[in-house]
Design a protein around this motif. Structure first.
Motif, mmCIF file in Angstrom:
data_model
loop_
_atom_site.group_PDB
_atom_site.id
_atom_site.type_symbol
_atom_site.label_atom_id
_atom_site.label_comp_id
_atom_site.label_asym_id
_atom_site.label_seq_id
_atom_site.Cartn_x
_atom_site.Cartn_y
_atom_site.Cartn_z
ATOM 1 N N ASP A 266 122.261 -16.707 -30.248
ATOM 2 C CA ASP A 266 121.014 -17.099 -29.574
ATOM 3 C C ASP A 266 120.870 -18.623 -29.583
ATOM 4 O O ASP A 266 121.418 -19.317 -30.448
ATOM 5 C CB ASP A 266 119.807 -16.483 -30.287
ATOM 6 C CG ASP A 266 119.755 -14.968 -30.144
ATOM 7 O OD1 ASP A 266 120.603 -14.411 -29.421
ATOM 8 O OD2 ASP A 266 118.873 -14.360 -30.772
ATOM 9 N N GLU A 268 117.831 -21.948 -28.605
ATOM 10 C CA GLU A 268 116.418 -22.238 -28.388
ATOM 11 C C GLU A 268 116.169 -23.149 -27.196
ATOM 12 O O GLU A 268 115.018 -23.356 -26.812
ATOM 13 C CB GLU A 268 115.820 -22.883 -29.639
ATOM 14 C CG GLU A 268 115.737 -21.938 -30.817
ATOM 15 C CD GLU A 268 114.945 -22.508 -31.965
ATOM 16 O OE1 GLU A 268 113.905 -21.910 -32.322
ATOM 17 O OE2 GLU A 268 115.365 -23.564 -32.497
ATOM 18 N N ASP A 364 113.033 -19.245 -31.692
ATOM 19 C CA ASP A 364 113.440 -18.258 -32.683
ATOM 20 C C ASP A 364 112.365 -18.121 -33.751
ATOM 21 O O ASP A 364 111.936 -19.110 -34.345
ATOM 22 C CB ASP A 364 114.755 -18.686 -33.330
ATOM 23 C CG ASP A 364 115.188 -17.724 -34.417
ATOM 24 O OD1 ASP A 364 115.097 -16.508 -34.183
ATOM 25 O OD2 ASP A 364 115.597 -18.193 -35.497
ATOM 26 N N ASN A 394 120.496 -14.672 -35.910
ATOM 27 C CA ASN A 394 120.781 -14.758 -34.489
ATOM 28 C C ASN A 394 121.129 -16.167 -34.035
ATOM 29 O O ASN A 394 121.823 -16.353 -33.034
ATOM 30 C CB ASN A 394 119.606 -14.214 -33.672
ATOM 31 C CG ASN A 394 118.286 -14.855 -34.071
ATOM 32 O OD1 ASN A 394 118.081 -15.214 -35.220
ATOM 33 N ND2 ASN A 394 117.378 -14.986 -33.123
ATOM 34 N N ALA A 449 117.067 -22.694 -36.951
ATOM 35 C CA ALA A 449 116.073 -22.852 -35.883
ATOM 36 C C ALA A 449 115.395 -24.215 -35.963
ATOM 37 O O ALA A 449 115.378 -24.872 -37.007
ATOM 38 C CB ALA A 449 115.032 -21.737 -35.977
#
Length: 758
Positions: A266, A268, A364, A394, A449
């Motif tokens: 993932d 951001e 996230d 993630n 994150a």
């Protein structure tokens, strides 16, 4: 390896190896065992392929059963250890010609020809179909073998199509004896311009029917495909597998295409391109401009594709997914074609509903997920304890640490080390700790994150354990578990009386846990605090048990990759720093009732919901000197150990009426008569005779030869051996030294030493 033969065989074995090595390749060595023995009159040789493996993620064909050597090639890892991937038996009563020139005398059989023929069977030219006396067709697996997938009849019906040919059924049996049957492989068709016709006699003949080429190829095209017909004649020499057999092997997977890809995590932001990279290679090459990336933003309601382009690094391709908005969920997969027009995908899509890799673009808010089996105890004198955790996130993990206190005094946190992709650990030094000291701890992980998320294990509170004292050594121990006693240190075990039981026992959690992640496992133990001194004439352990744990694949033994969950009893001579098994581990296959009930309890997914009753208790007698690592008068700690692999679980393990040394022999009459075991001559020059007596018929007798470090050198399993058993073993290939023969039935194991001295 060659058993029962002479060095005259070596040149032919080397030549056969070189011939097939010029046609196929594997990153894993293929082990071949050659045995000269008595075979039925008229039989030249026979091949037994090593354990079969089911592969679910082949990017070309459906989940299917593969020969061990082919499974190892496709997966790129050793599955079968150093065991033979094929064992080829030759009739020692045949007049063999071992020359390589093909000038085989009229009264002799060409050994190299037969060896190549049997090696071809061993690498996959075989399957699971057969017909019994009632002319009913069977496939011994619930899914077909790789070779079987390509069989079609004259009207293009696949033999593995159970909607046409139910399995088992008379219709399937009839079809297996109705010619013609074709092998319709795309590689074979492209390369050989025809679909091979298989040998189909009107009456099924095990060893000949279906898994040979039709005898028309003995003469067709000057016999260039004659090597894999069903019979051979004196003086016949054929040192080339032929284009049909070779390309049939390519069809089942020996010509394979690999797509290696690390999925995107993932993100951001949209700041960096979403570049998908993959290494794509093919044994015989790739079709140019067929390397595609397929992606979707709406769960495969719609689908787009991009041609992947070479990066300049050999075999590496890339493409960018055009993500334009924050809050986008992306799924994707990769696809290519080989030179034979076969489609390969990653993940495999051809046999299940389309689903692929996925990632999310947006803020996230998810903390790392931590899996950890708590440390519940340590013994005084233990040098260190490992804290292990599987941690995933993630976005990615930024930092991990062990936060802990000793006797409620906070200590400086210790960073965990990233051992492999998701595995973290730290070895905690126990020096300086005393009996009764208490350690409380949590595992902390922070993700990467922009606004970091923090995860803990446990989520709240703490794990704790104490340094435990070791009581004085004992010569014997008994426990029926009816009275609470503080004799065991446990993790995942406890004294319990489940619903439906009338007495207490030592129980694992019901059901026990499974990690449900690839390449992970959990271990649960119940360790006896009291060390036991092993007595020379009484080193036995007796208990009653019920084992409802995941069974390994048929034919697998403890230590094999597909011997999944297991239970085992282990000992330690160094205060628990290292552990060794007294005897091999086992699973629910030990008892037919356990195995059937476990399997019948699988309702959905992989887990079994079956629950046993007390009538299913079975007795077990362990020889604590069965492993040569342990010797008389050793002082050992003992633990019961349940190993849980990534997937599938059941009710678990129960142990009751435990007796260690002492009055064990009076508990039950066991199968083996120890005083009747004979190994002679001893010392031996390499050939030993074994004889023994059994008190009653047993389903299986296992005979193993071990070195004095406990390494298993050879093993054989004999089904229903009778009350009197004898065998002659040829151990010419072993160096001089001291060895052990272990005789095992379901509830007993007896060892005897012997010496090789030439």
């Amino acid at each position: 390896t060659i058993k029962g033969g002479t060095s005259i065989v070596d040149p032919a074995a080397i030549e056969a190896t070189n011939i097939w090595a010029s046609l196929i390749s594997s990153p894993v060595t293929i082990n071949v065992e050659l045995v000269f023995t008595d075979l039925p009159r008229g039989t030249l040789g026979s091949a037994y392929s090593g354990p079969a493996y089911i592969i679910n993620n082949n990017g070309f064909i459906k989940p299917t059963v593969y020969a061990s050597s082919l499974a190892e090639k496709i997966l790129g890892k050793n599955l079968n250890g150093d065991n033979p991937d094929m064992s080829i038996s030759f009739n020692k009563n045949i007049s063999w010609y071992f020359g390589l020139d093909g000038n085989t005398p009229d009264n002799m059989y060409d050994f190299l020809t037969v060896l190549l023929h049997e090696m071809t069977h061993g690498i996959g030219f075989y399957g699971a179909f057969f017909v019994d006396n009632q002319d009913v067709g069977y496939n011994v697996y619930s899914i077909p073998g790789a070779f079987d997938l390509f069989f079609e009849n004259v009207v293009n019906q696949q033999l593995v199509d159970t909607s046409i040919f139910p399995n088992p059924s008379e219709k399937l049996g009839e079809q297996l004896m109705t010619a013609p049957i074709y092998f319709k492989g795309p590689v074979t068709k492209v390369q050989a311009s025809e679909y091979p016709v298989m040998y189909i006699p009107s009456k099924w003949d095990n060893g000949s029917s279906l898994y040979h080429l039709d005898d028309v190829y003995d003469d067709k095209d000057n016999g260039k495909n004659a090597m894999m017909t069903f019979s051979g004649a004196p003086s016949e020499a054929n040192h080339d597998p032929g284009p049909l057999a070779t390309n049939m092997m390519y069809d089942i997977g020996w010509a394979y295409t690999y797509i290696h890809h690390d999925s995107l995590r993932d993100r951001e932001s949209l700041a960096e391109p979403f570049t998908i990279m993959a290494e794509i290679t093919g044994d015989k090459g790739l079709l140019p401009n067929t390397q595609y990336l397929f992606y979707t933003f709406d769960g495969f309601q719609s689908l787009d594709s991009i041609l992947m382009t070479p990066t300049g690094t050999p075999n590496e391709y890339e493409a960018d997914i055009p993500v334009s908005e924050i809050g986008t969920s992306v799924e994707y997969y990769l696809k290519t074609r080989d030179v034979y027009q076969r489609v390969f995908t990653e993940p495999s899509q051809l046999w299940r509903k389309e689903t692929g890799y996925s990632f999310y673009v947006g803020q996230d808010t998810t903390p790392p997920v931590i899996d950890h089996i708590p440390v519940d105890f340590v013994l005084i004198g233990t040098e260190s304890v490992d804290f292990e955790a599987n941690i995933i996130d993630n976005l990615g993990v930024d930092s991990t640490m062990l936060v802990y206190s000793i006797n409620d005094v906070e200590q400086d946190p210790i960073d965990l080390v990233n051992d492999t992709l998701d595995k973290y650990f730290v070895s905690f030094d126990l020096s300086g700790l005393n009996t009764g000291d208490e350690i409380k701890y949590r595992i902390r992980a922070v993700d990467a994150a922009s606004f970091p998320n923090v995860g803990f294990h446990p989520d709240t509170l703490v794990h704790s354990f104490k340094v435990e004292d070791i009581p004085p050594v004992a010569d014997a121990y008994e426990n029926d578990f009816e009275t609470p006693r503080n004799d065991f240190l446990t993790a995942g075990f406890g004294r319990d009386m489940p619903v439906g039981f009338s007495s207490y026992g030592l129980h694992s959690d019901h059901p026990y846990l499974a990690p449900n992640k690839d390449d992970t496992f959990w271990d649960f133990v119940a360790q006896l605090r009291i060390p036991i001194r092993l007595r020379p004439d009484d080193a036995f352990m007796y208990f009653e048990e019920i084992v409802y744990i995941e069974p390994g694949e048929d034919g697998t033994n403890y230590g094999d990759d597909e011997f999944w969950d297991f239970v085992i009893v282990e000992g330690s001579k160094d205060n628990g720093n290292t552990w060794h098994n007294f005897e091999d581990g086992w699973d629910c296959r030990f008892d037919t009732t356990w195995e059937n009930n476990y399997n019948n309890g699988i309702r959905s997914g992989n887990d079994s919901e079956a629950v046993p009753n007390e009538s299913e208790k079975r007795s077990r007698l362990l020889n604590m000197l069965a492993n040569p690592y342990f010797e008389s008068n050793d002082e050992v700690l003992i633990r019961f150990h349940l190993h849980s692999d990534p997937y599938a679980r059941g009710w678990g393990w129960m142990v009751d009426n435990l007796k260690i040394q002492g009055s064990i022999i009076s508990v039950k009459e066991y199968d083996i008569v120890p005083d009747a075991i004979r190994i002679y001559p001893n010392p031996s020059d390499g050939k030993i005779n074994l004889s023994m007596q059994l008190k009653e018929d047993v389903r299986e007798l296992r005979v193993e030869v071990l070195d004095m470090l406990g390494k298993r050198i050879m093993h054989e399993t004999y089904h229903y051996p009778g009350l009197s058993f004898s065998r002659r073993l040829n151990l010419d290939g072993l160096p001089n030294g001291v060895y052990m023969v272990r005789f095992s039935t379901g509830n007993q194991s007896v060892n005897r030493k012997f010496i090789l001295a030439r």
